[in-house]
Design a protein around this motif. Structure first.
Motif, PDB file in Angstrom:
ATOM      1  N   ASN A  94      30.031  95.952 -37.623  1.00 18.25           N
ATOM      2  CA  ASN A  94      28.791  96.011 -36.964  1.00 18.25           C
ATOM      3  C   ASN A  94      27.188  97.177 -37.498  1.00 18.25           C
ATOM      4  O   ASN A  94      26.162  97.081 -37.162  1.00 18.25           O
ATOM      5  N   ASP A  95      28.347  97.822 -38.761  1.00 18.18           N
ATOM      6  CA  ASP A  95      27.275  98.665 -39.187  1.00 18.18           C
ATOM      7  C   ASP A  95      25.643  98.496 -39.587  1.00 18.18           C
ATOM      8  O   ASP A  95      26.668  97.234 -40.897  1.00 18.18           O
ATOM      9  N   LEU A 121      44.151 106.270 -49.019  1.00 21.33           N
ATOM     10  CA  LEU A 121      42.786 105.559 -47.512  1.00 21.33           C
ATOM     11  C   LEU A 121      43.397 106.208 -46.442  1.00 21.33           C
ATOM     12  O   LEU A 121      44.846 105.273 -46.074  1.00 21.33           O
ATOM     13  N   ASP A 122      42.083 106.441 -45.758  1.00 19.04           N
ATOM     14  CA  ASP A 122      42.299 106.475 -43.784  1.00 19.04           C
ATOM     15  C   ASP A 122      41.876 104.901 -42.850  1.00 19.04           C
ATOM     16  O   ASP A 122      41.469 103.687 -43.976  1.00 19.04           O
ATOM     17  N   ASP A 123      42.558 104.827 -42.495  1.00 23.11           N
ATOM     18  CA  ASP A 123      42.025 103.518 -41.407  1.00 23.11           C
ATOM     19  C   ASP A 123      40.709 103.529 -41.395  1.00 23.11           C
ATOM     20  O   ASP A 123      40.216 104.812 -40.863  1.00 23.11           O
ATOM     21  N   VAL A 124      40.145 102.115 -41.277  1.00 25.08           N
ATOM     22  CA  VAL A 124      38.871 102.472 -41.032  1.00 25.08           C
ATOM     23  C   VAL A 124      38.180 101.620 -39.663  1.00 25.08           C
ATOM     24  O   VAL A 124      39.247 100.145 -39.542  1.00 25.08           O
ATOM     25  N   ASP A 125      37.670 102.456 -38.998  1.00 23.60           N
ATOM     26  CA  ASP A 125      36.725 101.894 -37.213  1.00 23.60           C
ATOM     27  C   ASP A 125      36.880 100.549 -38.106  1.00 23.60           C
ATOM     28  O   ASP A 125      35.911  99.943 -38.859  1.00 23.60           O
ATOM     29  N   THR A 126      37.076  99.240 -36.482  1.00 25.31           N
ATOM     30  CA  THR A 126      37.082  98.473 -36.467  1.00 25.31           C
ATOM     31  C   THR A 126      35.141  98.753 -36.468  1.00 25.31           C
ATOM     32  O   THR A 126      33.902  97.728 -36.452  1.00 25.31           O
ATOM     33  N   GLY A 127      34.397  99.278 -36.163  1.00 23.32           N
ATOM     34  CA  GLY A 127      32.869  99.384 -35.720  1.00 23.32           C
ATOM     35  C   GLY A 127      32.091  98.892 -36.725  1.00 23.32           C
ATOM     36  O   GLY A 127      31.001  99.275 -36.503  1.00 23.32           O
ATOM     37  N   ILE A 128      32.316  99.507 -38.522  1.00 19.66           N
ATOM     38  CA  ILE A 128      31.838  99.320 -39.254  1.00 19.66           C
ATOM     39  C   ILE A 128      30.940  98.164 -39.204  1.00 19.66           C
ATOM     40  O   ILE A 128      30.043  97.434 -40.601  1.00 19.66           O
ATOM     41  N   VAL A 159      24.931  95.538 -47.355  1.00 19.78           N
ATOM     42  CA  VAL A 159      26.416  95.848 -47.882  1.00 19.78           C
ATOM     43  C   VAL A 159      26.586  94.281 -48.325  1.00 19.78           C
ATOM     44  O   VAL A 159      26.645  94.072 -49.583  1.00 19.78           O
ATOM     45  N   THR A 160      26.958  94.014 -47.660  1.00 19.42           N
ATOM     46  CA  THR A 160      27.610  92.801 -47.583  1.00 19.42           C
ATOM     47  C   THR A 160      27.751  91.334 -47.394  1.00 19.42           C
ATOM     48  O   THR A 160      27.894  90.710 -47.731  1.00 19.42           O
ATOM     49  N   THR A 161      26.316  91.639 -47.347  1.00 17.69           N
ATOM     50  CA  THR A 161      25.022  90.206 -47.168  1.00 17.69           C
ATOM     51  C   THR A 161      23.987  90.364 -48.728  1.00 17.69           C
ATOM     52  O   THR A 161      22.979  90.800 -49.100  1.00 17.69           O
ATOM     53  N   SER A 162      24.153  89.037 -49.701  1.00 19.67           N
ATOM     54  CA  SER A 162      23.388  88.777 -50.364  1.00 19.67           C
ATOM     55  C   SER A 162      21.603  88.331 -49.878  1.00 19.67           C
ATOM     56  O   SER A 162      21.967  88.316 -48.978  1.00 19.67           O
ATOM     57  N   LEU A 188      28.900 105.842 -44.728  1.00 24.25           N
ATOM     58  CA  LEU A 188      29.921 104.763 -43.963  1.00 24.25           C
ATOM     59  C   LEU A 188      31.411 105.125 -43.323  1.00 24.25           C
ATOM     60  O   LEU A 188      32.343 104.472 -43.032  1.00 24.25           O
ATOM     61  N   LYS A 189      31.237 105.810 -44.546  1.00 21.86           N
ATOM     62  CA  LYS A 189      32.819 107.096 -44.437  1.00 21.86           C
ATOM     63  C   LYS A 189      32.470 107.303 -42.922  1.00 21.86           C
ATOM     64  O   LYS A 189      34.406 107.373 -42.940  1.00 21.86           O
ATOM     65  N   ARG A 190      31.630 107.332 -42.491  1.00 26.55           N
ATOM     66  CA  ARG A 190      32.062 107.957 -40.981  1.00 26.55           C
ATOM     67  C   ARG A 190      33.307 107.275 -40.004  1.00 26.55           C
ATOM     68  O   ARG A 190      33.942 107.520 -39.064  1.00 26.55           O
ATOM     69  N   HIS A 191      33.053 105.840 -40.702  1.00 27.10           N
ATOM     70  CA  HIS A 191      33.995 104.889 -40.045  1.00 27.10           C
ATOM     71  C   HIS A 191      35.513 104.779 -40.717  1.00 27.10           C
ATOM     72  O   HIS A 191      36.595 104.486 -40.068  1.00 27.10           O
ATOM     73  N   GLU A 192      35.995 106.065 -41.363  1.00 30.41           N
ATOM     74  CA  GLU A 192      37.226 106.087 -41.300  1.00 30.41           C
ATOM     75  C   GLU A 192      37.547 106.966 -41.040  1.00 30.41           C
ATOM     76  O   GLU A 192      36.996 108.600 -40.785  1.00 30.41           O
ATOM     77  N   LYS A 193      38.710 106.680 -39.787  1.00 30.95           N
ATOM     78  CA  LYS A 193      39.203 107.461 -39.214  1.00 30.95           C
ATOM     79  C   LYS A 193      40.447 107.988 -38.953  1.00 30.95           C
ATOM     80  O   LYS A 193      41.204 106.526 -39.239  1.00 30.95           O
TER      81      LYS A 193
END
Lengths: 189, 199
Positions: free
Chosen positions: B113-114, B104-111, B120-123, A13-18
């Protein structure tokens, strides 16, 4: 799915940190600027030194270090194999000559004779022998050397000169007089 | 990634390298553009600091530019520049020691949909767990920084950047067995640091 695969996916998931999209172009502009500044700031000597160290950085890997140490050891061994014994100094040679001179009165005569060897004598193994001086003129040295050889290093003359002491025996410990008597008795029988 | 990705680029790396070696600065600029995102990800995941990453990247490309004449093409360009990047980053980390600040870097919004993020976010009963992106990002970074530098490097190259064992062994100049062994121990450590996300 195993826990390891789950961990891998989680880490992925760290691939999404850009960085943001403009990062690359800004980075390139800054790169050019830094390169120009670098050339202006630094002295010619430091630039040359950096080029030198950069050039040689790949050569100093551990395997090259081992090769260099091995080569140095081989050269040192070869050197010592070809030159096994150090040469005696002139003072040492003179001291040996004095101690080996035959009589105290003859020693100055030897010293006065300015005869020096043209080359240093060597034994069969190529080892240089110490120069112990020349025999005085008129002295026949051959019987002296033979007597030294058979008497374990002492001439017969000197053996007889000290025969009054405990050394007045033959080589197996029988006194000279007794040995003569016993050999005469054996002949009569 | 790498081999396939570089082959699909319109101009091959080898051609750009040759032109750059002959003094074409535009060709080197193109290599910088091409490799900045990949090397950024490598350095950032090893340092967890944006400012350090940007500075190190400058140094890495500067060194690559100075050494370009000596690049003989025995390995691919990406292996070569990755090796420079890894070595310089490891040297930097040794100098920096334990004193660092995580940014921390910006996180791609695509995460969002990963599939893994959804998981991880669903129980188990299908409801959303109270895990936001920033918290997950922070936890992942902290877990990575707890690893040793050698372990972090192989995790970054294999799990995040998707390189093969053979490629990693060439970059790090170690055997493939060593790479696999480091990965195994790193995963085991990460499992213990992130166990509440794994279960």
């Amino acid at each position: 799915m195993s826990d390891f695969e789950h961990i891998q996916n989680l880490i992925r998931l760290k691939r999404h940190e850009k960085p943001d999209d403009s990062f690359v172009e800004n980075f390139l502009t800054e790169f050019h600027q830094r390169q120009r500044e670098d050339v202006l700031k630094r002295s010619a000597r430091s630039l040359v030194w950096e080029r030198f160290t950069t050039y040689f950085s790949d050569f100093f890997s551990p395997k090259w270090a081992y090769a260099c140490v091995g080569a140095a050891a081989a050269i040192a061994l070869t050197f010592f194999a070809l030159n096994p014994a150090p040469k005696a100094s002139g003072d040492a040679r003179q001291a040996i000559a004095k101690s080996e001179s035959m009589t105290p009165t003859e020693a100055p005569q030897v010293a006065e004779a300015p005869k020096t060897p043209t080359s240093t004598p060597k034994d069969n193994f190529g080892v240089e022998l110490p120069f112990i001086g020349f025999a005085p003129e008129g002295v026949d040295i051959e019987p002296l050397l033979i007597s030294r050889h058979f008497a374990g290093g002492y001439g017969d003359e000197r053996m007889h000169a000290i025969s009054g002491s405990t050394l007045g025996t033959d080589l197996i410990g029988i006194p000279f007089d007794e040995a003569k008597e016993s050999s005469a008795a054996a002949e009569q029988h | 990634m790498s081999e396939i990705a570089t082959q699909t680029d319109p101009v091959k790396d080898s051609e750009l390298v040759e032109r750059a070696q002959n003094g074409d600065t535009k060709a080197f600029d193109e290599l910088v553009r091409r490799y900045t995102p990949r090397l950024y990800a490598l350095v950032y995941n090893m340092t967890s600091n944006r400012e350090d990453t940007a500075d190190l990247l400058q140094d890495i490309f500067a060194k690559a530019y100075r050494s370009l004449k000596r690049f003989m093409g025995k390995s691919s360009f990406y292996t070569w520049i990755y090796a420079i990047g890894v070595n310089m980053t490891l040297n930097f980390l040794k100098k920096r020691g334990r004193y660092y600040k995580v940014s921390l870097d910006d996180v791609d919004t695509g995460i969002e949909n990963d599939p893994e993020f959804i998981k991880v976010t669903t129980s188990n009963n299908g409801t959303l767990r109270d895990v936001n992106i920033n918290e997950l990002q922070k936890r992942l970074n902290e877990a990575m920084m707890k690893l040793s530098e050698d372990h972090r490097t192989v995790v970054t190259l294999y799990d995040i950047q998707g390189l093969q064992h053979s490629e990693i062994s060439k970059i790090l100049n170690v055997s493939e067995g060593t790479v696999r062994s480091r990965l195994f121990y790193a995963h085991r450590q990460l499992q213990s640091y992130l166990e509440d996300f794994v279960k």
